[in-house]
Scaffold this motif. Sequence first.
Motif, PDB file in Angstrom:
ATOM      1  N   CYS A   4       0.828  -1.204   0.000  1.00 33.56           N
ATOM      2  CA  CYS A   4       0.000   0.000   0.000  1.00 33.56           C
ATOM      3  C   CYS A   4       0.868   1.263   0.000  1.00 33.56           C
ATOM      4  O   CYS A   4       1.942   1.276   0.587  1.00 33.56           O
ATOM      5  N   MET A   6       0.476   3.833   1.694  1.00 27.15           N
ATOM      6  CA  MET A   6       0.526   4.436   3.030  1.00 27.15           C
ATOM      7  C   MET A   6       1.160   3.536   4.092  1.00 27.15           C
ATOM      8  O   MET A   6       1.633   4.020   5.098  1.00 27.15           O
ATOM      9  N   CYS A   7       1.091   2.217   3.889  1.00 30.06           N
ATOM     10  CA  CYS A   7       1.554   1.310   4.944  1.00 30.06           C
ATOM     11  C   CYS A   7       2.207   0.083   4.320  1.00 30.06           C
ATOM     12  O   CYS A   7       2.355   0.001   3.109  1.00 30.06           O
ATOM     13  N   CYS A  45      -4.130  -0.595   0.357  1.00 27.46           N
ATOM     14  CA  CYS A  45      -4.726  -1.695   1.132  1.00 27.46           C
ATOM     15  C   CYS A  45      -6.187  -1.334   1.427  1.00 27.46           C
ATOM     16  O   CYS A  45      -6.619  -0.217   1.137  1.00 27.46           O
ATOM     17  N   HIS A  48      -6.671   1.802   3.733  1.00 23.20           N
ATOM     18  CA  HIS A  48      -6.286   3.103   3.176  1.00 23.20           C
ATOM     19  C   HIS A  48      -6.987   3.415   1.861  1.00 23.20           C
ATOM     20  O   HIS A  48      -6.587   4.335   1.151  1.00 23.20           O
TER      21      HIS A  48
END
Length: 227
Positions: A4, A6-7, A45, A48
């Motif tokens: 993802c 963001m993560c 993901c 997010h």
Amino acid sequence: MTTCYMCSNEATSHEHVPPKCFFPELKDLPTGVNYRKDLITVPSCDSHNSEKSKDDEYLRMIIVSHYENNLAAQHHFSKKIMRSITKRPSLLGIIKDPRPAIVEGKSTGAFTVDRARFDKAMDCIARALYYNDNKKKWAEPITIQTPALFPIKRGDYKEIYRNIQHIMLMAEKIFETSPRLGSNQEIFYYQIYCDEQSRRLLVKMVFYEGYIVVAYSSPTINWPQGN
Ligand SMILES: [Zn+2]
């Protein structure tokens, strides 16, 4: 495994940046006008993907109701948003304390914005734009600033306003000769500056030609804090 933007979770879908709902649908526009050309997407993901939360609709509501925005935004507000409200009346609940206000001599409306929610959603957009351009994640904290949200209830608003103006002037100077990126610039464009060595990032995002948001990171320079 693609992770993802963001993560570190596995990406399960693609997130539009900014969210797809910001771009008016063809059916709401005059024939021949298409504001959904080459939209930017990043791997995301489940948690997010903003389309699975209501954050993107919240953000859009705040931005398109801003008094300076362009015709596309007004069009968008009247048709698409009214449709969303009809479908999901609970959306109305996101506008807190609506009240009349005078801004630069013009009558308009004001409402209270959940700033933490706004900043979190803008933080995701800035990180996604960085990811899109660099194919990697920006690891530093980001501060969000916009002249459009004005803390009228706070006593130190003059100081805050000066800080906002300082950031906006800095962004204007840095981006003076940089290209405006994005395929539907009446709806959204951005400019991005990054210096990885000093971990500085500056992203200027312009929605509907009138709503400017600046996202920045800098551990070494004492830039003004967000409000
Ligand atoms: Zn994620």
